[in-house]
Design a protein around this motif. Structure first.
Motif, PDB file in Angstrom:
ATOM      1  N   GLU A 255      -5.840   0.378  -5.981  1.00 51.51           N
ATOM      2  CA  GLU A 255      -7.207  -0.041  -5.661  1.00 51.51           C
ATOM      3  C   GLU A 255      -7.493  -0.070  -4.164  1.00 51.51           C
ATOM      4  O   GLU A 255      -8.624  -0.313  -3.757  1.00 51.51           O
ATOM      5  CB  GLU A 255      -7.456  -1.433  -6.237  1.00 51.51           C
ATOM      6  N   SER A 256      -6.452   0.124  -3.374  1.00 48.47           N
ATOM      7  CA  SER A 256      -6.568  -0.027  -1.913  1.00 48.47           C
ATOM      8  C   SER A 256      -7.200  -1.377  -1.557  1.00 48.47           C
ATOM      9  O   SER A 256      -8.087  -1.482  -0.731  1.00 48.47           O
ATOM     10  CB  SER A 256      -7.396   1.100  -1.300  1.00 48.47           C
ATOM     11  N   ARG A 257      -6.726  -2.396  -2.216  1.00 53.33           N
ATOM     12  CA  ARG A 257      -7.337  -3.711  -2.093  1.00 53.33           C
ATOM     13  C   ARG A 257      -6.234  -4.748  -2.180  1.00 53.33           C
ATOM     14  O   ARG A 257      -5.383  -4.694  -3.066  1.00 53.33           O
ATOM     15  CB  ARG A 257      -8.317  -3.864  -3.255  1.00 53.33           C
ATOM     16  N   PHE A 258      -6.225  -5.666  -1.260  1.00 53.29           N
ATOM     17  CA  PHE A 258      -5.160  -6.665  -1.221  1.00 53.29           C
ATOM     18  C   PHE A 258      -5.805  -8.047  -1.101  1.00 53.29           C
ATOM     19  O   PHE A 258      -6.599  -8.291  -0.201  1.00 53.29           O
ATOM     20  CB  PHE A 258      -4.236  -6.408  -0.025  1.00 53.29           C
ATOM     21  N   VAL A 259      -5.467  -8.916  -2.023  1.00 50.31           N
ATOM     22  CA  VAL A 259      -6.067 -10.253  -2.018  1.00 50.31           C
ATOM     23  C   VAL A 259      -5.081 -11.247  -1.428  1.00 50.31           C
ATOM     24  O   VAL A 259      -3.958 -11.393  -1.909  1.00 50.31           O
ATOM     25  CB  VAL A 259      -6.464 -10.678  -3.446  1.00 50.31           C
ATOM     26  N   LEU A 260      -5.519 -11.920  -0.376  1.00 49.27           N
ATOM     27  CA  LEU A 260      -4.710 -12.979   0.223  1.00 49.27           C
ATOM     28  C   LEU A 260      -5.235 -14.298  -0.339  1.00 49.27           C
ATOM     29  O   LEU A 260      -6.168 -14.884   0.194  1.00 49.27           O
ATOM     30  CB  LEU A 260      -4.852 -12.947   1.748  1.00 49.27           C
ATOM     31  N   GLU A 261      -4.594 -14.739  -1.401  1.00 50.02           N
ATOM     32  CA  GLU A 261      -5.152 -15.875  -2.128  1.00 50.02           C
ATOM     33  C   GLU A 261      -5.062 -17.189  -1.380  1.00 50.02           C
ATOM     34  O   GLU A 261      -5.794 -18.129  -1.661  1.00 50.02           O
ATOM     35  CB  GLU A 261      -4.450 -16.004  -3.486  1.00 50.02           C
ATOM     36  N   ASN A 262      -4.126 -17.259  -0.441  1.00 51.95           N
ATOM     37  CA  ASN A 262      -3.899 -18.556   0.202  1.00 51.95           C
ATOM     38  C   ASN A 262      -4.629 -18.735   1.527  1.00 51.95           C
ATOM     39  O   ASN A 262      -4.547 -19.798   2.125  1.00 51.95           O
ATOM     40  CB  ASN A 262      -2.404 -18.757   0.438  1.00 51.95           C
ATOM     41  N   PHE A 263      -5.294 -17.672   1.970  1.00 52.04           N
ATOM     42  CA  PHE A 263      -5.855 -17.778   3.314  1.00 52.04           C
ATOM     43  C   PHE A 263      -7.361 -17.542   3.325  1.00 52.04           C
ATOM     44  O   PHE A 263      -7.837 -16.572   2.749  1.00 52.04           O
ATOM     45  CB  PHE A 263      -5.149 -16.797   4.246  1.00 52.04           C
ATOM     46  N   PRO A 264      -8.089 -18.425   3.995  1.00 51.39           N
ATOM     47  CA  PRO A 264      -9.548 -18.305   4.058  1.00 51.39           C
ATOM     48  C   PRO A 264      -9.990 -17.181   4.988  1.00 51.39           C
ATOM     49  O   PRO A 264      -9.178 -16.626   5.741  1.00 51.39           O
ATOM     50  CB  PRO A 264      -9.983 -19.661   4.602  1.00 51.39           C
TER      51      PRO A 264
ATOM     52  N   PHE B 244       0.813  -1.221   0.000  1.00 52.27           N
ATOM     53  CA  PHE B 244       0.000   0.000   0.000  1.00 52.27           C
ATOM     54  C   PHE B 244       0.846   1.270   0.000  1.00 52.27           C
ATOM     55  O   PHE B 244       0.318   2.367   0.141  1.00 52.27           O
ATOM     56  CB  PHE B 244      -0.929   0.013   1.227  1.00 52.27           C
ATOM     57  N   ASP B 245       2.143   1.092  -0.133  1.00 53.73           N
ATOM     58  CA  ASP B 245       3.017   2.262  -0.145  1.00 53.73           C
ATOM     59  C   ASP B 245       2.722   3.108  -1.378  1.00 53.73           C
ATOM     60  O   ASP B 245       2.798   2.615  -2.507  1.00 53.73           O
ATOM     61  CB  ASP B 245       4.475   1.781  -0.162  1.00 53.73           C
ATOM     62  N   PRO B 246       2.381   4.374  -1.211  1.00 55.90           N
ATOM     63  CA  PRO B 246       2.043   5.219  -2.361  1.00 55.90           C
ATOM     64  C   PRO B 246       3.174   5.280  -3.382  1.00 55.90           C
ATOM     65  O   PRO B 246       2.928   5.465  -4.572  1.00 55.90           O
ATOM     66  CB  PRO B 246       1.808   6.604  -1.724  1.00 55.90           C
ATOM     67  N   ALA B 247       4.400   5.089  -2.917  1.00 58.67           N
ATOM     68  CA  ALA B 247       5.526   5.179  -3.848  1.00 58.67           C
ATOM     69  C   ALA B 247       5.699   3.908  -4.670  1.00 58.67           C
ATOM     70  O   ALA B 247       6.399   3.908  -5.681  1.00 58.67           O
ATOM     71  CB  ALA B 247       6.803   5.469  -3.071  1.00 58.67           C
ATOM     72  N   SER B 248       5.072   2.818  -4.246  1.00 56.62           N
ATOM     73  CA  SER B 248       5.336   1.538  -4.900  1.00 56.62           C
ATOM     74  C   SER B 248       4.670   1.429  -6.261  1.00 56.62           C
ATOM     75  O   SER B 248       5.225   0.846  -7.183  1.00 56.62           O
ATOM     76  CB  SER B 248       4.835   0.400  -4.007  1.00 56.62           C
ATOM     77  N   GLY B 249       3.474   2.018  -6.375  1.00 58.34           N
ATOM     78  CA  GLY B 249       2.768   1.933  -7.648  1.00 58.34           C
ATOM     79  C   GLY B 249       2.195   0.560  -7.944  1.00 58.34           C
ATOM     80  O   GLY B 249       1.843   0.249  -9.074  1.00 58.34           O
ATOM     81  N   PHE B 250       2.095  -0.274  -6.900  1.00 58.01           N
ATOM     82  CA  PHE B 250       1.446  -1.571  -7.105  1.00 58.01           C
ATOM     83  C   PHE B 250      -0.041  -1.355  -7.362  1.00 58.01           C
ATOM     84  O   PHE B 250      -0.614  -0.343  -6.962  1.00 58.01           O
ATOM     85  CB  PHE B 250       1.603  -2.450  -5.854  1.00 58.01           C
TER      86      PHE B 250
END
Lengths: 102, 666
Positions: free
Chosen positions: A48-57, A37-43
Motif C-alpha cells: 500500500e506504500s502506507r505506514f501507520v505509526l499508531e503510537n505517535f501523534p 517498504f522493502d519490495p522483497a518483504s511483502g508486508f
C-alpha cells in the motif's frame, strides 16, 4: 497486488490520522521504514506504500518526516547544522527514533 | 600661462577700502596673493577656453559632414553616453590628422582643453543620469589614457560634498540630526557624515554585536570538529535523530519531569550523556530510577549526596547491576542500606568510594557472597586493603570479572588472594605497590588457564636481573585470551615477546595493548641494540603473525624500538591484510611516517581510527573517507580533509550517517 515499480512517494500516517507523503528514498533512511517498504518483504505496508505509526501523534510524525528530509539533504555534507527540535517533543521523538531506527 | 601674466599686475587692491577680512586673506595678501586676482585670472582662462571650444566645434562639425556622412544619424538615436564616446573618437581621429599639420605644442594644448570640455559634459550627463553612470565609466575605461578621467570623477564628487567639521565646531548628526559639538573621537556615519556621541556608541555596539555573531561560529566549528574527532565521531552527514534528541534532552535536563515508557537501552545512553554533560545531580538522577530496571549506571556521580544513594536502593530494590563513578559521598551508611535492600546485586562497580571503611567492604562481600559475579573498584586510597581482597576471595568464589585499579593499600597479599579465585575469566589489575614477579607468575599459573581478559599494567620486578618469566608464564598457561594488555614495562625483552607470540596455543587475539614497553635509559634512547628491551621489531612481527587475522584493536604507542623497516614490512599492502583491525595507536613511535600511515589505511579495510600523537614524520597524509586520524602534529591541514577522500581501495561507505564510527573498545 505487488506493483512492479515502487511508487516514488510513500505515506506515513500518525495516530491521530494525519497523513504525510514523503519521498521513498527519504523514508528509507529509517531502518524500520526501509524494512517495511522493502519490495522483497511483502508486508502490507509495501503493497500500500502506507505506514501507520499508531503510537505517535501528528506533531511527532511531522518532525520525523522533517528529520528524514534533513538527513537526506545533508547526507554528503560536512559540519551539518543540528536540526532544531522543540524541547517538549524530545522525549516522544527519541522514543520514536528508537522505534524507527533513525 | 595666463595666471602668470595677470599675476604680474601687482597690488591693485593694495590701498583700497576693504570689507570684512579673514585671517587667511590677510595672510595671502602679505604674500602678494590676492583673491580678486585669482578670480580674474580664472575668468580669463574660462573665456579663452570657451572661445577655443567654439572654434573647435566649428571645425569638428565641418569634418563630420565632410568625411563621415552617417555620423549624425547614428548620433540621433544613440544614447547621450554613446554620443560623447563617438564625439571623442571622432575628435581623436581629427586630432591625428591635425597633428601632422600643426606644431606639437599647440596640438597638446588643444588636446588638453578638449578633454576638459568633454569631462565637463560627462559630469553634466552623470549628474542627470546617475543610473547610467556605470555604463559611462565602463566605456570610458575602454579608451586609452582615461584613467585620470576616472580620478577626476571622484574629485568632482568630492566637490559637491561638504567639508568635514573640525573638532570644536558644531555639526548636525547624520542619523538623529541633532546638533552636537565635534570632537576628535566623533565617528563618521554610514554616508560619510559625522554622528553624535550617542549614535556613535550605538553604531559601535551594533558593529561589535555583528562581529560577535560572526566569530564564534568559526571558532566553535573548529573546536567542535577536533572534539568530535577525539571522540571518534565522523561528521559527514547528519546525526541520527536519536543523537539529536538525546543531546537536546541533556541540554534541558532540569526541565524533564519523567522519562515515561522508554526502552532501557535508551535510558542507558541518556545516563551516559547526562554524565558526560555533568547534568547528573540529585534531581535529574532520579529520572533514571525506575522500579523495574535492572541496571543503575551513574557514570558521573560527583554531584550526588549521601541521601541520594539510598534512593537508588529504595526505589530499585531489584537492581542487579550498579555502576557509580566518582561516588565520593557514598558512605558506610549507604553500604549498609545497600546490603539490606539490594539483594539481587551481582555486578558492583564503585569508583572513588573513599568514605567506605574496610569493614563495610568486607560486610558487602559476606552479604553478596556467591552471588557476586563482577566487582570493580578504582581510585581507593584510605580503605580497601589486602584484608578486603582476602574476604572477596573467600566469600565470593563465583567472581568472574575482577578489576582492581589504583588502590593504594593493596600489595602482594592481594595478588595471592586473587590467585584463589578459580572462576575468574576477566582480570584487570593495576597496583601502586610493588609486587614480586614470582607472586604474579603464581597468580597467572593459578587462574590464567580460564582467562579471556588479562590486563596487567605497570607491574615491575625491580630486581637487578630483569627476566621474561612472566611472559613465559602467560605463554604456557593462557590459551583462551582474547584481550591482552601488558603495559608500562621496561624489563621484559623483545625476545620475551617473540617467545610469547610464537607457537602460542592461544587463538589470535582481538585486543592487544602493549603500550609503553620500551627501554627507559634516557642516555641511550634507542635501547640496547643487541638485546632490545620491550616490544621491538621481532616482537611486533611475531605479534602480527600470531594475531593479525583477528586483531581489532592494537595499541603499541611508545614502543620506540620498532624499526621503520618492520613497520613498512608489516603494513605493506601487497603482502599483508588485517581484515578486522579497526583502531590502532601508533603514538610516539618516532619512525612512523606518512608512508606507513598510508600503508595502514590500505592494509586494514575496516580501519576507523588511527592515533598518531607525537609522530612528527606524518604529514600531508590523505585520510580516506570514514577514517579518523588523531594526533599527527605535522598533518593538521591534511586532517581537515578527514573523511573526504574515497580511496580507490575503498568501497563506497554505504549510506552511513554520522555517528560513532569507532566504538569504545572494551
Amino acid at each position: 497486488m505487488p506493483t512492479p515499480e515502487p511508487s516514488e512517494y510513500v505515506t506515513i500516517v500518525s495516530s491521530d490520522g494525519f497523513e504525510f507523503k514523503i519521498l521513498r528514498s527519504a523514508a528509507c533512511i529509517s531502518g524500520a521504514l526501509r524494512k517495511a517498504f522493502d519490495p522483497a518483504s511483502g508486508f502490507r505496508e509495501q503493497v500500500e506504500s502506507r505506514f501507520v505509526l499508531e503510537n505517535f501523534p501528528g506533531v511527532v510524525v511531522e518532525k520525523i518526516c522533517e528529520y528524514l528530509y534533513y538527513n537526506q539533504k545533508y547526507a554528503e555534507a560536512k559540519d551539518v547544522p543540528d536540526m532544531e527540535i522543540p524541547a517538549e517533543l524530545c522525549l516522544e521523538l527519541v522514543t520514536a527514533a528508537d522505534y524507527l531506527d533513525c | 600661462m595666463s595666471g602668470r601674466r595677470s599675476g604680474a599686475g601687482g597690488r591693485r587692491n593694495g590701498a583700497g577700502i576693504r570689507g570684512p577680512h579673514s585671517a587667511l586673506t590677510d595672510f595671502l595678501a602679505s604674500h602678494n596673493i590676492s583673491a580678486a586676482e585669482i578670480r580674474d585670472s580664472y575668468r580669463q582662462r574660462m573665456l579663452q577656453a570657451e572661445q577655443q571650444a567654439a572654434q573647435e566645434q566649428e571645425q569638428t562639425g565641418g569634418g563630420e559632414t565632410q568625411d563621415n556622412g552617417e555620423g549624425p544619424s547614428r548620433a540621433a538615436d544613440s544614447r547621450p553616453e554613446e554620443d560623447i564616446e563617438e564625439q571623442e573618437e571622432e575628435q581623436e581621429e581629427q586630432e591625428q590628422e591635425e597633428v601632422v599639420a600643426e606644431s606639437s605644442t599647440a596640438a597638446a594644448e588643444r588636446t588638453r582643453k578638449r578633454k576638459r570640455e568633454q569631462e565637463e559634459a560627462i559630469a553634466k550627463i552623470k549628474k542627470g543620469k546617475t543610473a547610467k553612470k556605470g555604463a559611462t565609466k565602463k566605456k570610458g575605461k575602454k579608451k586609452g589614457g582615461s584613467d585620470d578621467e576616472d580620478d577626476e570623477d571622484f574629485d568632482l564628487m568630492d566637490m559637491y560634498r561638504k567639508a568635514k567639521k573640525l573638532p570644536g565646531q558644531l555639526e548636525n548628526c547624520e542619523i538623529c540630526e541633532k546638533r552636537f559639538t565635534v570632537t576628535p573621537y566623533t565617528k563618521s556615519g554610514p554616508d560619510g557624515g559625522l554622528v553624535c556621541a550617542k549614535c556613535g556608541k550605538e553604531m559601535a555596539k551594533e558593529a561589535k554585536a555583528a562581529e560577535k555573531a560572526k566569530k564564534p561560529v568559526v571558532r566553535r566549528g573548529r573546536r567542535k570538529i577536533e572534539s568530535n574527532k577525539l571522540d571518534g565521531l565522523t561528521f559527514r552527514g547528519a546525526k541520527t535523530l536519536q543523537q539529536l534528541c538525546i543531546e537536546k534532552l541533556a541540554k534541558h535536563a532540569d526541565d524533564i519531569e519523567e522519562f515515561g515508557d522508554m526502552p532501557e537501552s535508551l535510558m542507558q545512553r541518556l545516563a551516559e550523556i547526562f554524565s558526560k554533560k555533568r547534568a547528573m545531580n540529585s534531581t535529574t538522577f532520579k529520572l533514571f530510577l525506575q522500579p523495574d530496571v535492572d541496571v543503575v549506571a551513574i557514570h558521573e556521580a560527583a554531584y550526588l549526596e549521601t541521601e541520594d544513594y539510598d534512593q537508588i536502593f529504595a526505589i530499585v530494590p531489584g537492581i542487579k547491576k550498579l555502576v557509580l563513578r566518582n561516588c565520593c559521598q557514598f558512605k558506610d551508611a549507604n553500604m549498609e542500606y545497600m546490603i539490606e535492600k539490594a539483594r539481587h546485586l551481582t555486578d558492583i562497580q564503585l569508583l572513588g568510594a573513599n568514605l567506605v571503611s574496610n569493614d563495610k567492604w568486607i560486610d558487602l562481600f559476606v552479604a553478596r557472597g556467591p552471588d557476586l559475579k563482577f566487582f570493580k573498584v578504582e581510585w581507593l586510597d584510605a580503605a580497601f586493603d589486602d584484608q578486603a581482597v582476602e574476604a572477596l576471595a573467600t566469600f565470593c568464589p563465583n567472581l568472574e570479572r575482577l578489576k582492581i585499579e589504583r588502590c593504594k593499600q593493596l600489595g602482594t597479599a592481594s595478588i595471592d588472594a586473587i590467585a584463589r579465585m578459580e572462576k575468574l575469566e576477566h582480570l584487570t589489575l593495576r597496583f601502586y605497590q610493588e609486587v614480586p614477579i614470582e607472586r604474579l607468575i603464581n597468580l597467572i599459573g593459578c587462574v590464567g588457564a580460564n582467562l579471556q581478559t588479562l590486563c596487567l599494567e605497570h607491574f615491575l620486578d625491580n630486581s637487578d636481573d630483569p627476566n621474561d618469566h612472566i611472559l613465559e608464564a602467560i605463554h604456557s598457561t593462557c590459551s583462551k585470551l582474547s584481550k591482552f594488555r601488558f603495559t608500562e614495562n621496561h624489563e621484559c625483552s623483545d625476545e620475551g615477546y617473540v617467545n610469547l607470540f610464537t607457537n602460542w596455543a592461544n587463538p589470535p587475539l582481538r585486543y592487544i595493548d602493549l603500550n609503553s614497553t620500551r627501554d627507559l635509559d634516557n642516555a641511550n634512547p634507542d635501547g640496547p641494540q643487541d638485546k632490545p628491551i620491550g616490544l621491538a621489531s621481532a616482537g611486533f612481527k611475531a605479534l602480527m603473525q600470531h594475531s593479525g587475522s583477528a586483531i581489532e584493536y592494537l595499541d603499541i604507542s611508545s614502543c620506540r624500538h620498532i624499526s621503520y623497516a618492520t613497520f613498512s614490512e608489516i603494513f605493506d599492502p601487497k603482502t599483508n591484510v588485517y581484515p578486522r583491525l579497526r583502531e590502532i595507536n601508533l603514538s610516539f613511535c618516532p619512525v612512523v611516517d606518512t608512508a606507513i600511515i598510508a600503508g595502514v589505511f590500505r592494509c586494514c579495510p575496516e580501519i576507523k581510527k588511527v592515533v598518531t600523537f607525537g609522530c612528527f614524520q606524518v604529514a600531508d597524509v590523505v585520510v580516506p573517507r570514514g577514517v579518523v586520524l588523531i594526533g599527527a602534529p605535522k598533518a593538521q591541514d591534511a586532517i581537515e580533509q578527514f573523511g573526504e577522500m574515497v580511496m580507490e581501495f575503498q568501497k563506497e561507505v554505504e549510506g552511513v550517517g554520522a555517528g560513532r564510527v569507532v566504538p569504545v573498545m572494551g
